[in-house]
Design a protein around this motif. Structure first.
Motif, mmCIF file in Angstrom:
data_model
loop_
_atom_site.group_PDB
_atom_site.id
_atom_site.type_symbol
_atom_site.label_atom_id
_atom_site.label_comp_id
_atom_site.label_asym_id
_atom_site.label_seq_id
_atom_site.Cartn_x
_atom_site.Cartn_y
_atom_site.Cartn_z
ATOM 1 N N SER A 181 0.397 -1.425 0.086
ATOM 2 C CA SER A 181 -0.064 -0.219 0.179
ATOM 3 C C SER A 181 1.172 1.129 0.067
ATOM 4 O O SER A 181 0.271 2.027 0.536
ATOM 5 C CB SER A 181 -0.853 -0.393 1.075
ATOM 6 N N TYR A 182 1.929 1.147 -0.216
ATOM 7 C CA TYR A 182 3.017 2.345 -0.448
ATOM 8 C C TYR A 182 1.953 3.814 -0.765
ATOM 9 O O TYR A 182 1.579 3.081 -2.230
ATOM 10 C CB TYR A 182 4.055 2.378 -0.975
ATOM 11 N N GLU A 206 1.204 -8.503 -0.778
ATOM 12 C CA GLU A 206 -0.204 -9.071 -0.399
ATOM 13 C C GLU A 206 -0.475 -8.899 -2.497
ATOM 14 O O GLU A 206 -0.179 -7.913 -3.086
ATOM 15 C CB GLU A 206 -1.655 -7.389 -0.145
ATOM 16 N N CYS A 207 -1.310 -10.027 -2.782
ATOM 17 C CA CYS A 207 -1.643 -10.664 -4.036
ATOM 18 C C CYS A 207 -2.166 -9.687 -5.463
ATOM 19 O O CYS A 207 -1.434 -9.082 -6.441
ATOM 20 C CB CYS A 207 -1.989 -12.033 -3.964
ATOM 21 N N ASN A 208 -2.887 -8.325 -4.490
ATOM 22 C CA ASN A 208 -3.464 -7.434 -5.278
ATOM 23 C C ASN A 208 -2.463 -6.500 -6.092
ATOM 24 O O ASN A 208 -2.821 -6.001 -6.940
ATOM 25 C CB ASN A 208 -4.653 -6.547 -4.071
ATOM 26 N N VAL A 209 -1.639 -5.751 -4.728
ATOM 27 C CA VAL A 209 -0.615 -5.291 -5.940
ATOM 28 C C VAL A 209 0.127 -5.314 -6.821
ATOM 29 O O VAL A 209 0.807 -4.924 -7.592
ATOM 30 C CB VAL A 209 0.643 -4.715 -4.658
ATOM 31 N N TYR A 247 -9.636 -11.127 -1.620
ATOM 32 C CA TYR A 247 -9.576 -11.839 -2.869
ATOM 33 C C TYR A 247 -9.700 -13.340 -2.853
ATOM 34 O O TYR A 247 -10.151 -13.533 -1.800
ATOM 35 C CB TYR A 247 -8.182 -11.616 -3.389
ATOM 36 N N THR A 248 -9.785 -14.008 -3.450
ATOM 37 C CA THR A 248 -9.933 -14.898 -3.798
ATOM 38 C C THR A 248 -9.138 -16.223 -4.340
ATOM 39 O O THR A 248 -8.156 -16.131 -4.588
ATOM 40 C CB THR A 248 -11.016 -16.053 -5.003
ATOM 41 N N TYR A 252 -5.754 -15.441 -6.723
ATOM 42 C CA TYR A 252 -4.409 -15.615 -5.928
ATOM 43 C C TYR A 252 -3.926 -16.193 -7.086
ATOM 44 O O TYR A 252 -2.603 -16.255 -7.100
ATOM 45 C CB TYR A 252 -4.284 -16.196 -4.778
ATOM 46 N N ILE A 253 -4.057 -17.346 -7.543
ATOM 47 C CA ILE A 253 -3.439 -18.090 -8.268
ATOM 48 C C ILE A 253 -3.663 -17.879 -9.464
ATOM 49 O O ILE A 253 -1.925 -17.735 -10.228
ATOM 50 C CB ILE A 253 -4.268 -19.555 -8.603
ATOM 51 N N LYS A 254 -4.365 -16.618 -9.976
ATOM 52 C CA LYS A 254 -3.378 -15.435 -11.465
ATOM 53 C C LYS A 254 -2.830 -14.831 -11.402
ATOM 54 O O LYS A 254 -1.645 -14.622 -12.749
ATOM 55 C CB LYS A 254 -4.893 -14.891 -11.781
#
Length: 280
Positions: A181-182, A206-209, A247-248, A252-254
């Motif tokens: 979240s920088y 975090e995987c969303n980044v 996330y799901t 995460y796998i993607k």
């Protein structure tokens, strides 16, 4: 005089302890990060688990065995959560996780030192850990850290670069409580580091980044260590939702697939919480 700065917990705690060590060293103290006889102790505590809190409280008795007359200064997440328990055990000064620089002011009052501004962390390892931000806004249902560390605050890019250039280590690790979240985006920071002639490694993400922009920026670094620690916590979408993880399993796998596409030899590690409440 000698001071021991002893640390429990995360890499961010280690970085903050190393900064206290460097400041005390500048003031003429002999400093060490291992428990031994000393005139003063700085105990940087952890509260990420109940066991970590217990070990933090027990540190008071452990250091008193080396020197019952020593002054004990306590900081960190465990003392942010419960300051009274450390004062009751004989600490001379207690602060929390958000104002560790006050430990230096307490040393000044106790020992008559000249005022010492926070220094770049004393490098005690091959890798230099560079703190780029503090705090977390995620509020995962199992985690107390946002309540102890507070909301996210990022360091200016120019300050980060100055510390990297001042470090003797050939490899740096960008660390923080939630570096994903920088402020301004982690990608913008990575792009600003493209001319740094050192190996760069990332702390926990975090995987969303993970996106094409970040991966491209990492690939453009002078020497990037393609090791990604992506916090998963659970492989169940139902449990992830209960954890307040955004996330799901499929998402995460993607993200992992995207990493391997850009860095085929990448290493991906993770965290898993077993036995989460309501999990069967």
């Amino acid at each position: 005089m000698k001071a021991v700065v002893f640390t429990l917990g995360c890499k961010v705690n280690e970085v903050e302890s190393a900064s206290i060590m460097a400041s005390l060293e500048k003031a003429g103290w002999e400093v060490d990060d291992k428990l031994s006889y000393a005139d003063a102790y700085v105990l940087n505590t952890c509260a990420v688990t109940r066991e970590a809190e217990k070990k933090s409280r027990q540190l008071i008795a452990r250091v008193k065995k080396f020197n019952p007359e020593a002054k004990i200064f306590v900081c960190g997440c465990a003392s942010e959560k419960d300051r009274a328990s450390f004062l009751q055990r004989g600490a001379a000064f207690v602060t929390g996780a958000r104002d560790k620089v006050s430990v230096l002011r307490a040393f000044e009052r106790e020992f008559g030192l000249s005022e010492q501004p926070p220094a770049y962390p004393k490098q005690t390892k091959t890798r230099a850990f560079i703190k780029i931000q503090d705090g977390c806004n995620n509020f995962c249902s199992y985690c107390v850290i946002p309540y102890l560390r507070g909301r996210e605050v990022s360091r200016p890019i120019e300050d980060i670069i100055a510390e990297i250039n001042a470090a003797d280590s050939p490899e740096i690790v960008l660390t923080g409580i939630n570096i994903s979240s920088y402020e301004g985006g982690l990608t913008s920071l990575i792009l600003a580091l493209k001319d740094i002639k050192k190996r760069i490694r990332l702390g926990s993400l975090e995987c969303n980044v993970i996106d094409d922009g970040l991966l491209s920026a990492l690939g453009g670094l002078y020497d990037f260590a393609p090791q990604f620690h992506l916090s998963l916590q659970s492989g169940s979408d139902e449990v992830l939702k209960a954890m307040n993880r955004h996330y799901t399993r499929a998402e995460y796998i993607k993200k992992c697939e995207s990493i391997y596409k850009k860095f085929p030899a990448a290493a991906i590690t993770t965290d898993i919480i077993a036995g989460f409440a309501t999990e069967t």
